[in-house]
Design a protein around this motif. Structure first.
Motif, PDB file in Angstrom:
ATOM      1  N   ALA A 150     -44.990  17.101  48.858  1.00  0.00           N
ATOM      2  CA  ALA A 150     -45.847  18.203  48.385  1.00  0.00           C
ATOM      3  C   ALA A 150     -45.440  18.615  46.970  1.00  0.00           C
ATOM      4  N   LEU A 151     -44.135  18.640  46.710  1.00  0.00           N
ATOM      5  CA  LEU A 151     -43.650  18.976  45.357  1.00  0.00           C
ATOM      6  C   LEU A 151     -44.151  17.943  44.347  1.00  0.00           C
ATOM      7  N   GLU A 152     -44.090  16.663  44.746  1.00  0.00           N
ATOM      8  CA  GLU A 152     -44.540  15.589  43.843  1.00  0.00           C
ATOM      9  C   GLU A 152     -46.025  15.730  43.534  1.00  0.00           C
ATOM     10  N   THR A 153     -46.817  15.970  44.589  1.00  0.00           N
ATOM     11  CA  THR A 153     -48.263  16.103  44.391  1.00  0.00           C
ATOM     12  C   THR A 153     -48.572  17.289  43.479  1.00  0.00           C
TER      13      THR A 153
ATOM     14  N   LYS B  19     -46.843  26.232  37.910  1.00  0.00           N
ATOM     15  CA  LYS B  19     -45.369  26.159  37.822  1.00  0.00           C
ATOM     16  C   LYS B  19     -44.866  25.937  39.235  1.00  0.00           C
ATOM     17  N   VAL B  20     -44.279  24.777  39.455  1.00  0.00           N
ATOM     18  CA  VAL B  20     -43.916  24.382  40.809  1.00  0.00           C
ATOM     19  C   VAL B  20     -42.408  24.523  41.032  1.00  0.00           C
ATOM     20  N   GLY B  21     -42.054  25.442  41.919  1.00  0.00           N
ATOM     21  CA  GLY B  21     -40.642  25.633  42.258  1.00  0.00           C
ATOM     22  C   GLY B  21     -40.363  25.145  43.666  1.00  0.00           C
ATOM     23  N   ALA B  22     -39.111  24.817  43.924  1.00  0.00           N
ATOM     24  CA  ALA B  22     -38.707  24.399  45.265  1.00  0.00           C
ATOM     25  C   ALA B  22     -37.850  25.493  45.877  1.00  0.00           C
TER      26      ALA B  22
ATOM     27  N   ASP C 230     -29.833  18.951  47.392  1.00  0.00           N
ATOM     28  CA  ASP C 230     -31.206  19.486  47.361  1.00  0.00           C
ATOM     29  C   ASP C 230     -31.666  19.701  45.912  1.00  0.00           C
ATOM     30  N   LEU C 231     -30.751  20.218  45.093  1.00  0.00           N
ATOM     31  CA  LEU C 231     -31.113  20.478  43.683  1.00  0.00           C
ATOM     32  C   LEU C 231     -31.567  19.183  43.013  1.00  0.00           C
ATOM     33  N   ILE C 232     -30.803  18.116  43.262  1.00  0.00           N
ATOM     34  CA  ILE C 232     -31.125  16.834  42.635  1.00  0.00           C
ATOM     35  C   ILE C 232     -32.456  16.310  43.173  1.00  0.00           C
ATOM     36  N   SER C 233     -32.649  16.373  44.511  1.00  0.00           N
ATOM     37  CA  SER C 233     -33.914  15.808  45.022  1.00  0.00           C
ATOM     38  C   SER C 233     -35.128  16.591  44.562  1.00  0.00           C
ATOM     39  N   VAL C 234     -35.021  17.916  44.464  1.00  0.00           N
ATOM     40  CA  VAL C 234     -36.233  18.651  44.055  1.00  0.00           C
ATOM     41  C   VAL C 234     -36.527  18.431  42.569  1.00  0.00           C
ATOM     42  N   LYS C 235     -35.465  18.268  41.786  1.00  0.00           N
ATOM     43  CA  LYS C 235     -35.694  17.975  40.362  1.00  0.00           C
ATOM     44  C   LYS C 235     -36.387  16.612  40.242  1.00  0.00           C
ATOM     45  N   ASN C 236     -35.898  15.637  41.000  1.00  0.00           N
ATOM     46  CA  ASN C 236     -36.514  14.299  40.959  1.00  0.00           C
ATOM     47  C   ASN C 236     -37.951  14.315  41.461  1.00  0.00           C
ATOM     48  N   ALA C 237     -38.265  15.226  42.364  1.00  0.00           N
ATOM     49  CA  ALA C 237     -39.635  15.300  42.902  1.00  0.00           C
ATOM     50  C   ALA C 237     -40.581  16.035  41.946  1.00  0.00           C
ATOM     51  N   GLY C 238     -40.049  16.596  40.872  1.00  0.00           N
ATOM     52  CA  GLY C 238     -40.925  17.207  39.865  1.00  0.00           C
ATOM     53  C   GLY C 238     -40.903  18.721  39.839  1.00  0.00           C
ATOM     54  N   ALA C 239     -40.099  19.342  40.700  1.00  0.00           N
ATOM     55  CA  ALA C 239     -40.004  20.811  40.635  1.00  0.00           C
ATOM     56  C   ALA C 239     -39.431  21.192  39.275  1.00  0.00           C
ATOM     57  N   THR C 240     -39.897  22.326  38.736  1.00  0.00           N
ATOM     58  CA  THR C 240     -39.339  22.734  37.438  1.00  0.00           C
ATOM     59  C   THR C 240     -38.327  23.861  37.596  1.00  0.00           C
ATOM     60  N   PHE C 241     -38.204  24.365  38.816  1.00  0.00           N
ATOM     61  CA  PHE C 241     -37.139  25.337  39.074  1.00  0.00           C
ATOM     62  C   PHE C 241     -36.838  25.353  40.572  1.00  0.00           C
ATOM     63  N   ALA C 242     -35.695  25.912  40.921  1.00  0.00           N
ATOM     64  CA  ALA C 242     -35.284  25.956  42.325  1.00  0.00           C
ATOM     65  C   ALA C 242     -34.985  27.391  42.730  1.00  0.00           C
ATOM     66  N   VAL C 243     -35.198  27.649  44.013  1.00  0.00           N
ATOM     67  CA  VAL C 243     -34.943  28.980  44.573  1.00  0.00           C
ATOM     68  C   VAL C 243     -34.084  28.790  45.822  1.00  0.00           C
ATOM     69  N   SER C 244     -33.134  29.706  46.041  1.00  0.00           N
ATOM     70  CA  SER C 244     -32.348  29.601  47.270  1.00  0.00           C
ATOM     71  C   SER C 244     -32.370  30.945  47.993  1.00  0.00           C
ATOM     72  N   PRO C 245     -32.201  30.928  49.319  1.00  0.00           N
ATOM     73  CA  PRO C 245     -32.224  32.197  50.062  1.00  0.00           C
ATOM     74  C   PRO C 245     -30.936  33.008  49.869  1.00  0.00           C
ATOM     75  N   GLY C 246     -29.843  32.309  49.562  1.00  0.00           N
ATOM     76  CA  GLY C 246     -28.569  32.974  49.307  1.00  0.00           C
ATOM     77  C   GLY C 246     -27.908  32.255  48.155  1.00  0.00           C
ATOM     78  N   SER C 247     -26.605  32.493  47.955  1.00  0.00           N
ATOM     79  CA  SER C 247     -26.010  31.843  46.789  1.00  0.00           C
ATOM     80  C   SER C 247     -24.593  31.376  47.082  1.00  0.00           C
TER      81      SER C 247
END
Ligand code: 3PG
Length: 206
Positions: A53-56, A65-68, A76-93
């Motif tokens: 879905a991120l790739e599409t 603007k597509v975030g993961a 996860d950070l690496i895979s979402v970047k490779n899938a084309g996401a331009t930013f990442a979000v996490s529920p915690g840190s």
């Protein structure tokens, strides 16, 4: 990278949180959101087809603007970047994730729910956070209290926010936008309804 998060979160008052179970028709879903004037989406990594879905979204909808979301670790950070996401979000840190995003120069919106989380991340120069789970973690009063010790820090509250209470959240001085899943009904097939909800959401303001 922090500026990218700032400008992205400033584009729409609401960032829809999408959990996509079925890749069929996903293009109609993105179209429906764009027609509803929403410009930023968070696609959660909670389903098998999330990366597709991120790739599409990133290939076919360049204005979006597509975030993961639900990014939990460095892989996860690496895979979402490779899938084309331009930013990442996490529920915690975690410090590891926040440091890794900086190393990768990948825009990242970490989740926080208390002062200690924020203190750990402002040491790494983060200034924008997802406040999650917003209602359950203390609601508007709690977030208001955080503006005392953390002036200049801005939040995207998410979790328990809906069309009815979003305006009140958006009127807080430390809220840049809100996130939520309410725009997408559980059965994703009524695209007119999604556009209707998106239009209502995109016309919210503080
Ligand atoms: C998220 O992952 O951000 C939440 O599941 C969204 O919360 P909501 O469903 O209460 O909007």
């Amino acid at each position: 990278m922090h500026n990218y998060i700032k400008s992205t979160l400033s584009m729409s008052p609401v960032m829809p949180v999408l959990t996509i179970n079925n890749i069929d028709n996903v293009e109609y879903l993105f179209e429906a959101l764009i027609n509803g004037n929403l410009k930023v989406v968070e696609i959660t990594l909670r389903t098998d087809c999330a990366l597709r879905a991120l790739e599409t979204a990133s290939k076919k909808f360049p204005t979006l603007k597509v975030g993961a979301g639900t990014v939990l670790n460095n892989e996860d950070l690496i895979s979402v970047k490779n899938a084309g996401a331009t930013f990442a979000v996490s529920p915690g840190s975690t410090i590891s994730l926040a440091t890794h995003a900086i190393k990768m120069k990948f825009p990242f919106l970490p989740g926080v729910s208390n002062s200690s989380d924020i203190m750990n991340l402002i040491n790494l120069d983060y200034k924008f956070f997802k406040f999650f789970p917003a209602q359950a973690a203390g609601g508007i009063e709690y977030l208001k209290s955080l503006s005392g010790p953390f002036p200049g820090i801005m939040f995207c509250p998410t979790g328990g926010i809906n069309q009815e209470n979003a305006k009140k959240w958006l009127s807080q001085k430390n809220v840049i936008c809100v996130g939520g899943s309410w725009i997408i009904p559980s059965e994703i097939n009524d695209f007119k309804e999604i556009t209707r909800r998106a239009l209502l959401a995109s016309s919210l303001s503080s």
